[in-house]
Every structure is written in C-alpha cells, then in structure tokens.
Design an enzyme around this catalytic site. Structure first.
Site, mmCIF file in Angstrom:
data_model
loop_
_atom_site.group_PDB
_atom_site.id
_atom_site.type_symbol
_atom_site.label_atom_id
_atom_site.label_comp_id
_atom_site.label_asym_id
_atom_site.label_seq_id
_atom_site.Cartn_x
_atom_site.Cartn_y
_atom_site.Cartn_z
ATOM 1 N N GLY A 9 0.824 -1.217 0.000
ATOM 2 C CA GLY A 9 0.000 0.000 0.000
ATOM 3 C C GLY A 9 0.849 1.254 0.000
ATOM 4 N N THR A 11 1.607 3.254 -2.295
ATOM 5 C CA THR A 11 1.057 4.359 -3.100
ATOM 6 C C THR A 11 -0.087 5.074 -2.388
ATOM 7 N N GLY A 12 -0.498 4.568 -1.233
ATOM 8 C CA GLY A 12 -1.623 5.163 -0.509
ATOM 9 C C GLY A 12 -1.171 6.278 0.425
ATOM 10 N N LEU A 58 -2.410 -8.493 -3.314
ATOM 11 C CA LEU A 58 -2.947 -9.209 -2.149
ATOM 12 C C LEU A 58 -3.759 -10.428 -2.551
ATOM 13 N N ALA A 81 -5.092 -2.183 1.203
ATOM 14 C CA ALA A 81 -6.477 -2.615 1.440
ATOM 15 C C ALA A 81 -7.408 -1.852 0.522
ATOM 16 N N SER A 83 -9.938 0.445 1.021
ATOM 17 C CA SER A 83 -10.095 1.180 2.279
ATOM 18 C C SER A 83 -11.332 2.072 2.343
ATOM 19 N N SER A 124 -8.533 -1.295 12.131
ATOM 20 C CA SER A 124 -9.317 -0.061 12.005
ATOM 21 C C SER A 124 -10.350 0.083 13.113
ATOM 22 N N GLU A 126 -13.140 1.040 12.569
ATOM 23 C CA GLU A 126 -14.412 0.563 11.986
ATOM 24 C C GLU A 126 -14.813 -0.788 12.589
ATOM 25 N N TYR A 148 -16.503 -3.810 4.947
ATOM 26 C CA TYR A 148 -15.130 -3.358 5.235
ATOM 27 C C TYR A 148 -14.766 -3.676 6.690
ATOM 28 N N HIS A 178 -7.464 8.925 10.283
ATOM 29 C CA HIS A 178 -6.356 9.880 10.171
ATOM 30 C C HIS A 178 -6.269 10.365 8.732
ATOM 31 N N ARG A 183 -4.886 12.551 1.580
ATOM 32 C CA ARG A 183 -6.055 11.693 1.730
ATOM 33 C C ARG A 183 -6.788 11.590 0.391
HETATM 34 P P1 NAP Z 1 -5.408 4.269 0.882
HETATM 35 O O1 NAP Z 1 -4.881 5.654 0.718
HETATM 36 O O2 NAP Z 1 -6.705 3.919 0.259
HETATM 37 O O3 NAP Z 1 -4.289 3.266 0.328
HETATM 38 C C1 NAP Z 1 -4.583 1.890 0.125
HETATM 39 C C2 NAP Z 1 -3.393 1.225 -0.543
HETATM 40 O O4 NAP Z 1 -3.685 -0.165 -0.732
HETATM 41 C C3 NAP Z 1 -3.053 1.798 -1.932
HETATM 42 O O5 NAP Z 1 -1.652 1.869 -2.053
HETATM 43 C C4 NAP Z 1 -3.615 0.730 -2.855
HETATM 44 O O6 NAP Z 1 -2.966 0.664 -4.109
HETATM 45 C C5 NAP Z 1 -3.302 -0.530 -2.055
HETATM 46 N N1 NAP Z 1 -4.051 -1.711 -2.525
HETATM 47 C C6 NAP Z 1 -5.386 -1.838 -2.590
HETATM 48 N N2 NAP Z 1 -5.695 -3.062 -3.054
HETATM 49 C C7 NAP Z 1 -4.527 -3.725 -3.270
HETATM 50 C C8 NAP Z 1 -4.185 -5.025 -3.749
HETATM 51 N N3 NAP Z 1 -5.110 -5.908 -4.095
HETATM 52 N N4 NAP Z 1 -2.879 -5.371 -3.834
HETATM 53 C C9 NAP Z 1 -1.921 -4.501 -3.496
HETATM 54 N N5 NAP Z 1 -2.174 -3.238 -3.037
HETATM 55 C C10 NAP Z 1 -3.467 -2.869 -2.932
HETATM 56 O O7 NAP Z 1 -5.511 3.911 2.436
HETATM 57 P P2 NAP Z 1 -4.813 4.600 3.708
HETATM 58 O O8 NAP Z 1 -5.710 5.644 4.238
HETATM 59 O O9 NAP Z 1 -3.404 4.883 3.398
HETATM 60 O O10 NAP Z 1 -4.903 3.398 4.759
HETATM 61 C C11 NAP Z 1 -3.844 2.453 4.896
HETATM 62 C C12 NAP Z 1 -4.363 1.219 5.607
HETATM 63 O O11 NAP Z 1 -4.844 1.572 6.891
HETATM 64 C C13 NAP Z 1 -5.537 0.525 4.907
HETATM 65 O O12 NAP Z 1 -5.407 -0.851 5.149
HETATM 66 C C14 NAP Z 1 -6.768 1.078 5.642
HETATM 67 O O13 NAP Z 1 -7.820 0.164 5.531
HETATM 68 C C15 NAP Z 1 -6.207 1.182 7.042
HETATM 69 N N6 NAP Z 1 -6.795 2.197 7.912
HETATM 70 C C16 NAP Z 1 -6.865 3.486 7.497
HETATM 71 C C17 NAP Z 1 -7.356 4.466 8.352
HETATM 72 C C18 NAP Z 1 -7.442 5.908 7.938
HETATM 73 O O14 NAP Z 1 -8.164 6.666 8.603
HETATM 74 N N7 NAP Z 1 -6.705 6.336 6.914
HETATM 75 C C19 NAP Z 1 -7.787 4.094 9.647
HETATM 76 C C20 NAP Z 1 -7.685 2.765 10.029
HETATM 77 C C21 NAP Z 1 -7.171 1.815 9.169
HETATM 78 P P3 NAP Z 1 -3.453 1.525 -5.386
HETATM 79 O O15 NAP Z 1 -2.759 2.851 -5.235
HETATM 80 O O16 NAP Z 1 -2.972 0.703 -6.510
HETATM 81 O O17 NAP Z 1 -4.945 1.635 -5.286
HETATM 82 O O1 G4F Z 2 -14.358 9.758 5.604
HETATM 83 P P1 G4F Z 2 -15.186 8.532 5.644
HETATM 84 O O2 G4F Z 2 -15.560 7.927 4.327
HETATM 85 O O3 G4F Z 2 -14.410 7.513 6.578
HETATM 86 P P2 G4F Z 2 -14.858 6.215 7.400
HETATM 87 O O4 G4F Z 2 -16.038 5.559 6.813
HETATM 88 O O5 G4F Z 2 -14.936 6.602 8.833
HETATM 89 O O6 G4F Z 2 -13.622 5.233 7.145
HETATM 90 C C1 G4F Z 2 -12.277 5.719 7.230
HETATM 91 O O7 G4F Z 2 -11.811 5.557 8.555
HETATM 92 C C2 G4F Z 2 -11.731 4.188 8.996
HETATM 93 C C3 G4F Z 2 -11.226 4.230 10.438
HETATM 94 O O8 G4F Z 2 -12.312 4.346 11.311
HETATM 95 C C4 G4F Z 2 -10.783 3.442 8.077
HETATM 96 F F1 G4F Z 2 -10.630 2.174 8.519
HETATM 97 C C5 G4F Z 2 -11.318 3.478 6.664
HETATM 98 O O9 G4F Z 2 -10.392 2.817 5.791
HETATM 99 C C6 G4F Z 2 -11.437 4.931 6.231
HETATM 100 O O10 G4F Z 2 -10.145 5.481 6.175
HETATM 101 O O11 G4F Z 2 -16.555 8.818 6.428
HETATM 102 C C7 G4F Z 2 -16.573 9.388 7.717
HETATM 103 C C8 G4F Z 2 -18.002 9.736 8.122
HETATM 104 C C9 G4F Z 2 -19.009 8.605 7.909
HETATM 105 O O12 G4F Z 2 -19.829 8.521 9.043
HETATM 106 C C10 G4F Z 2 -19.844 9.045 6.720
HETATM 107 O O13 G4F Z 2 -21.195 8.590 6.736
HETATM 108 O O14 G4F Z 2 -18.441 10.807 7.266
HETATM 109 C C11 G4F Z 2 -19.775 10.555 6.883
HETATM 110 N N1 G4F Z 2 -20.059 11.276 5.627
HETATM 111 C C12 G4F Z 2 -21.010 12.241 5.491
HETATM 112 N N2 G4F Z 2 -21.054 12.663 4.216
HETATM 113 C C13 G4F Z 2 -19.463 11.088 4.448
HETATM 114 C C14 G4F Z 2 -20.088 11.958 3.550
HETATM 115 N N3 G4F Z 2 -18.449 10.272 4.073
HETATM 116 C C15 G4F Z 2 -18.052 10.325 2.782
HETATM 117 N N4 G4F Z 2 -17.030 9.525 2.404
HETATM 118 N N5 G4F Z 2 -18.663 11.144 1.852
HETATM 119 C C16 G4F Z 2 -19.681 11.978 2.186
HETATM 120 O O15 G4F Z 2 -20.214 12.712 1.349
#
Ligand code: NAP
Ligand code: G4F
Length: 332
Positions: A9, A11-12, A58, A81, A83, A124, A126, A148, A178, A183
C-alpha cells in the site's frame, strides 16, 4: 547493515508517509504496488529512486511469497487494502478477498520464509462499529457495521492467531481516522476541504454530503505512521488503539473547513440521501492510554490545524497553473 522494510500500500496515504519515515531512519524501503494500466505514484513521486518498487497483489499468494523471499525484510507493514467503506457494500466479496484473506496470504508467506520477520497489520476503528462502550479501548468488543469492518475484523484476528500459533512478532494497530492533504478525495475530510477550495476559487458553488451527525476521532496521518514503526520496535508484540481522544461531527468538520476559508457553509452545503450508508457507524472516540504509556504516543496536530492544513493545500493545488492530478478522485 541497514534494516529492510516491505511496505504494502505504498502508493496510498499512509504508505507514502511511512516510506518517508523509514527512509529518514535509514531503512531500505521496498514498496509493493499492484499492476495498473497507468502510473499511480503521485504520493511517492518525491521518493522516486529511493524506494525500491516491486509488483505484487494481495489476491496473488505467489507474488507475495516471491517479494518476501527475495527481499528477506526485517519488517513488513501491511497497509494495502480496499479502504473506502461505501465500496465495501457494492464489492463485498472483493473487499473480503483483499482485506481479510489478503492478510492471511501475507502472514503465511512470512511464516514460510522466516518467522523472525516482524509484521504490522493496519486494523481499524471501523471494527468497533455499533460501539459497545465509549471511549473504545483494546478491550472493547467489536461489532463491525460494513463489509469493510467485517473484513478488517477477520484480518485483525488472523494476525493475533498467527502470533499465537507460530510465535510471530505480528501486531495490529487499531487506528482511528487519520487524514492529510494526501487523503483520497472520496473520504469526507478531503471531500470537504477540496470542495471548500473549489468554492472559494469560484470553481464550484455546492457540496453534497451525507450524514452530518456522524462523529469521528480524526488525527493527522503523519503522526500515526510513527506509532506503526514504534509498535514493531517493542520487546513484546502487542496491539494498540491509536486515537486523539477527541471526537468531532461531520457538521463540525464542515463548519471548521468553510470557516478557515472565510465562507459560510450554510450557503453551499446540501445533504443528499444517496450518500447515506446502509448501516452507519455513529460515534467513534478512542482511548489510547495504553499507547501513550507504552509507545509514548502523543499526536502533534490537532483537528483545527489538520483541517486548516488540508484546506490550504487544496487551495494551493487549485491555484497552481497546472494543478497536479488529484489522488483518489471519485464520483462520491
Ligand atoms: P489508501 O490511501 O486507500 O491506500 C490503500 C493502498 O492499498 C493503496 O496503495 C492501494 O494501491 C493498495 N491496494 C489496494 N488493493 C490492493 C491489492 N489488491 N494489492 C496490493 N495493493 C493494494 O488507504 P490509507 O488511508 O493509506 O490506509 C492504509 C491502511 O490503513 C488501509 O489498510 C486502511 O484500511 C487502514 N486504515 C486506514 C485508516 C485511515 O483513517 N486512513 C484508519 C484505520 C485503518 P493503489 O494505489 O494501486 O490503489
Ligand atoms: O471519511 P469517511 O468515508 O471515513 P470512514 O467511513 O470513517 O472510514 C475511514 O476511517 C476508517 C477508520 O475508522 C478506516 F478504517 C477506513 O479505511 C477509512 O479510512 O466517512 C466518515 C463519516 C461517515 O460517518 C460518513 O457517513 O463521514 C460521513 N459522511 C457524510 N457525508 C461522508 C459523507 N463520508 C463520505 N465519504 N462522503 C460523504 O459525502
């Protein structure tokens, strides 16, 4: 001898910050990317030539095994993931295959190659879903509310199981939301800060959102990746909640972001029922006391600074003569 880390991941959002951190610490960083028809390296463009990129997916056990066997890393950070929570309802099987069994594939590759490799899994908040207690700690039971969340719960427990079954140093960070200027545009913080920038510059007039009452514990991604590294430097493998301990509503987010740009959100924001989720996670707030005590966790960036930083970055991007491609563009 420098330490070697594999980051899936890369690139994420988190992958790019973690790769920066590991390079600063002198690691050799191997980033795992999947094959795409067009390059998707915008977030790590500035690290070009410093991160060794290898292709694996993956979904493909052999490709994961090959990377682990060829690189022989000291540490593996599994950040890859699907995500985005809403997509998990439209693609539930694929979400499970990536996020749940993808982790089993990676753990099993590690177990077969070298059981001394340390493993970090991106769990997460979640998983807490329909929360059983407030605030949430490492002891709070899980009740995921989306495919998810369910997939991440499997991934969490398979990590614990491989630790207990094979004595791997495998840990899970239960990270609350975060964010950052990197993002993806479909997540609510970035959707709002990008919308504010476009409205401020006269490129748009309206922003459609879903549930404004949902609450999240939002922090800065740059702070969170430091704790991923710290978890793998401990003497004992343990799982940790990582959160700020402050929860704000989507409505607060909107008010803060529009206010930062000197705009009145009431003139621009509409709610759209199509953006509501089949099952919502209403209120998340984490208690990271264990991480504060054992890892020295102390987030540097608060909510107002985070949202201000994101609005400013989106304003700068839209003002640039040729705006860089926006990462994570989506129709939602
Ligand atoms: P993100 O920006 O969506 O990045 C996801 C990464 O996973 C991208 O590099 C994507 O590659 C890669 N990926 C997806 N499917 C894949 C596959 N089949 N094989 C290989 N790589 C794959 O997510 P993030 O916010 O950085 O989050 C990082 C991790 O933390 C994720 O597992 C997410 O679920 C978890 N997480 C995030 C948060 C948050 O708030 N950000 C909170 C809790 C947990 P591409 O660029 O090719 O799409
Ligand atoms: O920004 P969200 O899409 O994030 P969400 O669903 O909390 O998930 C993120 O955080 C998780 C950690 O708790 C990660 F595991 C997951 O990979 C991801 O990074 O939505 C946040 C909240 C939700 O309650 C949603 O219903 O914002 C509310 N919301 C309201 N309007 C919206 C919108 N969400 C999105 N994406 N777009 C809307 O227009």
């Amino acid at each position: 001898m420098p330490r070697r880390a594999v980051v899936t991941g890369v690139t994420g959002q988190d992958g790019s910050y973690l790769a920066e951190l590991l390079l600063e610490k002198g690691y050799e960083v191997v980033g795992v990317t999947r094959r795409l028809s067009a390059p998707n390296l915008e977030r790590i463009e500035h690290l070009r030539g410093r991160v060794d990129l290898r292709q694996a997916d993956l979904l493909d056990q052999m490709s994961l095994l090959s990377v682990i066997d060829e690189v022989r890393p000291h540490e593996v950070y599994n950040l890859a993931a699907m995500s985005f929570v809403p997509t998990s309802w439209t693609q539930p099987v694929l979400t499970g295959d990536y996020n749940a069994q993808g982790v089993t594939r990676l753990l099993d590759a590690i177990r077969r190659v070298d059981t001394s490799i340390r493993f970090y899994q991106a769990s997460s908040s979640e998983m807490f879903g329909k929360v059983r207690e407030t605030p949430q700690t490492e002891a709070t039971p899980f009740h995921p509310r989306s495919p998810y969340g369910v997939s991440k719960t499997f991934a969490h427990y398979i990590t614990v199981n491989y630790r207990e079954s094979y004595d791997l140093f495998a840990v899970a960070g239960i990270l609350f939301n975060h964010e950052s200027p990197r993002r993806g545009l479909e997540f609510v913080t970035r959707k709002v800060t990008d919308g504010v920038a476009r409205i401020k510059l006269g490129l748009a007039d309206r922003l459609s959102l879903g549930n404004l009452d949902a609450h999240r514990d939002w922090g800065f991604a740059g702070d969170y990746v430091r704790t991923m590294w710290r978890m793998l430097q401990q003497d004992v493998p343990r799982d940790y909640v990582i959160a700020t301990g402050v929860s704000r509503s989507v409505g607060d987010l909107v008010e803060t972001a529009f206010g930062h740009a000197g705009l009145d959100w009431r003139e621009h924001v509409r709610t759209d029922p199509a953006l509501l989720r089949p099952a919502e996670v209403d209120h998340l707030i984490g208690d990271a006391s264990k991480a504060r005590a054992e890892l020295g966790w102390s987030p540097a960036v608060d909510f107002e600074r985070l949202i201000g930083m994101m609005v400013d970055a989106d304003l700068a991007r839209h003002r640039a003569p040729t705006p860089p491609l926006a990462v994570g563009a989506s129709t939602r």
